[in-house]
Design a protein around this motif. Sequence first.
Motif, PDB file in Angstrom:
ATOM      1  N   GLY A 503       0.785  -1.218   0.000  1.00  0.00           N
ATOM      2  CA  GLY A 503       0.000   0.000   0.000  1.00  0.00           C
ATOM      3  C   GLY A 503       0.817   1.268   0.000  1.00  0.00           C
ATOM      4  O   GLY A 503       0.270   2.373   0.021  1.00  0.00           O
ATOM      5  N   PHE A 504       2.149   1.137  -0.061  1.00  0.00           N
ATOM      6  CA  PHE A 504       3.025   2.306   0.007  1.00  0.00           C
ATOM      7  C   PHE A 504       2.717   3.291  -1.121  1.00  0.00           C
ATOM      8  O   PHE A 504       2.700   4.499  -0.929  1.00  0.00           O
ATOM      9  CB  PHE A 504       4.480   1.862  -0.058  1.00  0.00           C
ATOM     10  N   ASN A 505       2.477   2.766  -2.325  1.00  0.00           N
ATOM     11  CA  ASN A 505       2.254   3.633  -3.480  1.00  0.00           C
ATOM     12  C   ASN A 505       0.926   4.385  -3.398  1.00  0.00           C
ATOM     13  O   ASN A 505       0.704   5.343  -4.116  1.00  0.00           O
ATOM     14  CB  ASN A 505       2.313   2.835  -4.782  1.00  0.00           C
ATOM     15  N   VAL A 506       0.036   3.938  -2.509  1.00  0.00           N
ATOM     16  CA  VAL A 506      -1.247   4.623  -2.339  1.00  0.00           C
ATOM     17  C   VAL A 506      -1.140   5.702  -1.276  1.00  0.00           C
ATOM     18  O   VAL A 506      -1.513   6.856  -1.490  1.00  0.00           O
ATOM     19  CB  VAL A 506      -2.355   3.619  -1.968  1.00  0.00           C
ATOM     20  N   TRP A 512       6.591   7.510  -3.474  1.00  0.00           N
ATOM     21  CA  TRP A 512       6.581   6.320  -4.318  1.00  0.00           C
ATOM     22  C   TRP A 512       7.048   6.641  -5.733  1.00  0.00           C
ATOM     23  O   TRP A 512       7.832   5.903  -6.323  1.00  0.00           O
ATOM     24  CB  TRP A 512       5.185   5.703  -4.349  1.00  0.00           C
ATOM     25  N   SER A 513       6.587   7.723  -6.280  1.00  0.00           N
ATOM     26  CA  SER A 513       6.895   8.034  -7.671  1.00  0.00           C
ATOM     27  C   SER A 513       8.391   8.213  -7.903  1.00  0.00           C
ATOM     28  O   SER A 513       8.899   7.934  -8.983  1.00  0.00           O
ATOM     29  CB  SER A 513       6.155   9.299  -8.106  1.00  0.00           C
ATOM     30  N   SER A 514       9.118   8.640  -6.870  1.00  0.00           N
ATOM     31  CA  SER A 514      10.542   8.896  -7.037  1.00  0.00           C
ATOM     32  C   SER A 514      11.415   7.661  -6.870  1.00  0.00           C
ATOM     33  O   SER A 514      12.583   7.668  -7.237  1.00  0.00           O
ATOM     34  CB  SER A 514      11.000   9.970  -6.050  1.00  0.00           C
ATOM     35  N   ILE A 515      10.861   6.584  -6.315  1.00  0.00           N
ATOM     36  CA  ILE A 515      11.707   5.422  -6.067  1.00  0.00           C
ATOM     37  C   ILE A 515      11.180   4.146  -6.707  1.00  0.00           C
ATOM     38  O   ILE A 515      11.787   3.081  -6.570  1.00  0.00           O
ATOM     39  CB  ILE A 515      11.869   5.176  -4.554  1.00  0.00           C
ATOM     40  N   SER A 516      10.051   4.203  -7.401  1.00  0.00           N
ATOM     41  CA  SER A 516       9.426   2.983  -7.910  1.00  0.00           C
ATOM     42  C   SER A 516      10.340   2.210  -8.857  1.00  0.00           C
ATOM     43  O   SER A 516      10.339   0.981  -8.856  1.00  0.00           O
ATOM     44  CB  SER A 516       8.102   3.315  -8.599  1.00  0.00           C
ATOM     45  N   LYS A 517      11.116   2.923  -9.668  1.00  0.00           N
ATOM     46  CA  LYS A 517      12.005   2.223 -10.592  1.00  0.00           C
ATOM     47  C   LYS A 517      13.069   1.438  -9.828  1.00  0.00           C
ATOM     48  O   LYS A 517      13.420   0.326 -10.195  1.00  0.00           O
ATOM     49  CB  LYS A 517      12.661   3.224 -11.539  1.00  0.00           C
ATOM     50  N   SER A 518      13.589   2.054  -8.771  1.00  0.00           N
ATOM     51  CA  SER A 518      14.601   1.366  -7.970  1.00  0.00           C
ATOM     52  C   SER A 518      14.040   0.118  -7.322  1.00  0.00           C
ATOM     53  O   SER A 518      14.684  -0.932  -7.287  1.00  0.00           O
ATOM     54  CB  SER A 518      15.137   2.314  -6.888  1.00  0.00           C
TER      55      SER A 518
END
Length: 953
Positions: A503-506, A512-518
Amino acid sequence: MILSTIVIALWGFISFTTADSSNSTTDAATTSYVPIFQNAIPPALTIGVEQLPNINNDSAVDANVAAKGYSVVNITNTARGLTGILKLKSATNIYGYDFEYLNLTVEYQSEQRLNVHIEPTNLTDVFVLPDELVPKPKIDDDYDFARSDLVFEYDEEDFGFEIVRSSTGETLFSTKGNPLVFSNQFIQFNTTLPQGYAISGLGESIHGSLNEPGLVKTLFANGISNPIDQNDYGVHPVYFDQRYSSNTTHGVFWRSSAPQEVVFEETSLTWRSISGVIDLYFFSGPDPKDVITQYVSQIGLPAMQPYWALGYHQCKWGFETIDDVIDVVDNFKKFDIKLEAMWSDIDYMDSFKDFTNDPYRYPTDKYRKFLDDLHENNQHYVPIFDAGIYVPNPNNATDNDYEPFHLGNETDVFLKNPDGSLYIGSVWPGYTVFPDFLSNNTQEYFNILFKDWYNRLPFDGIWADMNEAASYCVGSCGSGRYFDNPVQRAGYRFSDQNSYPKGFNVSNATEWSSISKSIAATATSTATTISTSSSSSLSIDAKNTLAPGRGNINYPPYAINNMIGNHDLAFRQISPNATHADGTLEYDIHNLFGMLEEKAIYHALLSFRPNKRPFIIGRSTFAGAGKYTGRWGGDNFADYYMMYFSIPQAFAFGSFGLPFFGVDACGFNGNTDMELCSRWMQLASFFPFYRNHNVIKAIPQEPYRWEAVISATKTSMDVRYSLLPYYYTLLQESHVSGMPILRALSWQFPYESTLSGVDNQFFVGDVLIVTPVLEPGVNYTKGVFPGNGDIYYDYYTHERQNFTTGKNETLDAPLGHIPLHIRGGYIIPTQEPGYTTTESRQNPFGLIVALDAKGRASGKLYLDDGESVEVEESLNVDFVASNNKLVGSSFGQFKVDQPLANVTVLGVDSKPEKVLFNNNTAHFDYTNKTIFIVGLDKIVGNGTFNKEFTINW
């Protein structure tokens, strides 16, 4: 903490000076440290022999089918039971060599307790757990034998026995119909169970509170991070069988330190051991809380914790310097968040060596000033202590200057190999030895070193970690290699923690948007994170062979399901063949190491502070460890499922006699986030031990890192600190009776089968019910409020709730709010919260009187000086309310100067004309059927609880 600093801590220091043509002097600002290259432990030394657990081996022999069992050849009645001889019907030697003759002893020890003891007639090469290691319950002197609620019955030809409850005729335990197996390395018996049983206990493992059919419990101390449904840090061989068909509960305790395995099937339980003898204790209850207190009173009542232990504790692995620790303490004050105790992980040590502090990052003078400042502010400090003692390199004069090893070696206090040489494993500093708590000199060794450490750096408690005891290599890997010290632990990684909770991205969209790729590039499943694979080849036939005498110690013929790595009993543990001073093998008492260490630390602290309660939090525990230590849940994970599991963990440890329990709030492994940490800080505030701690390279998670967490934390901390008198009273109740502090709903209402296995709520004592949010992205939670006709009040609004018995109620729970309700019929002592427990104890008292449907309530308060081991003066106050009158009656010599300032009475149907305190008119308000009596301190003055008082309304 950055990688370079950690490497320095591991490898030592070389200083060099930055060139400066304008200044030839050197100061601290121009001195840097670079790592000296050192060896790593050879990877081959960390790989054990891969075992195939028998429960996973379809070709393994079923002992129930193959064994022939025993018959009774002689029985003699005794004054308190019977004795007899069992004879082997036919040897099968399945997983060890069968004993031909066994002694059977049955003792009726009290009206609620019965002991069945079976051991070989020839005890040569048989380990019998000594009474001095784990005290054996004794016969009560003054009970009526004829009134025992437990009856032993047996079959002669095919020996089996039953334990029957005399009051109901119900069979509680029965081995009849299944052969007893008893060999030099394998013991097995079975009991039938009713369909749909509700059995708890048999820890330690991360699991719900009930053990379901199909579950296999392995009881072998293991140092891995909270694996689901597998063996974990401690061992507690006891279960509690709650039967709703008869509304009774009984307990069964196998007093054995051996590695064990328990298999649950639809209508049976199979219990196995690979060492020791059968020493079973049955407890009759009949209610769950009765059974728990009967059990705990026999293994050892919990230590009374100091009052300050109930405050909030903060830790993190990765405080690079003492300045980092000071900054955290200052920030708590800056944000006005209560802080009772600051903790240190291994960062403070000089190259991770026990009893040391790093001279550069934690210099003694600055370290000592920090502790003095803490104590001046009525705060406390707890450092970590690891089980392994560093073996210095004799070829390096500086490294060799390590007194804890030399003193221990000279006084012969370390574990040995079978040939008498030092057993040398590996932990954080490199190759290490391990104290032998069966040596006559080890206690004095601890007394000396802990006193010297305390005199240099006056700590307030000890955190006993790694005491399963863990070792990062297999066997005595340091024999002949300790001259390579210091060495780096093989496979150690300093990678950033990239996992985030569900649920972190919510709930943390911007972050979340800055680390999702990592995360996408590096994320691994929980299963991968908590397991360890091995490249070694599978080998069972060549290793798991029968052997006479003590048998095959390192690779027993029956392989239990030790979850870690490749199932080798020596993998990441002290090897089974490590030998103690009296010849006892680690194989037989591995499960006791943690408790024996905690006991030694307890007595070491008493040796130089003889009447100050030792404060110890341990990782590995056994039955009876609560006499010396509290427990934390170990290296959990920053995710919602671990927050959920903390509740059945608390139930389990409460029933094991370790009521002072808590987990790492916000999670240890991995990154937490604002929402999870907010929810967890509030949930943890109701656990007896309240600490936030996380792993190195994870994002910092002190509560002041997020505005929402600050708010949530302050709200719950104010509630907790106002309830300190209530919690301290519960601590004392646990200390004298063994009653857990956190209680399952099924314990409180043992005749309501729908409450069986409810793990998302808990009671604090008998009064408060907590219903936390245990999932992300929601603003509500659900819970049940049991009891036929019981009344519940909202803690925050004081309003009586319109709950329906048996209904799953939906409760509003926006972020920052944790539902808390008071059960009618009880009185809670409170105290105005301060920044520390010391400040809180100086503030005025209050009472919350929650009336039941008949207008009655009762409660207790216990107080003493909060620190003495032998309490000479204490105060007990009983509160009773009925017929619009509250009476407080005190007894005891401890004087309490603080006044009673306010009383809140819930559930009063009509506004009273007046309120009287000892015939003096008191000021009050009346709202929502609640009387708020305030300003009593102006009427009664100080010391209200030192004498009887009455309040009428």
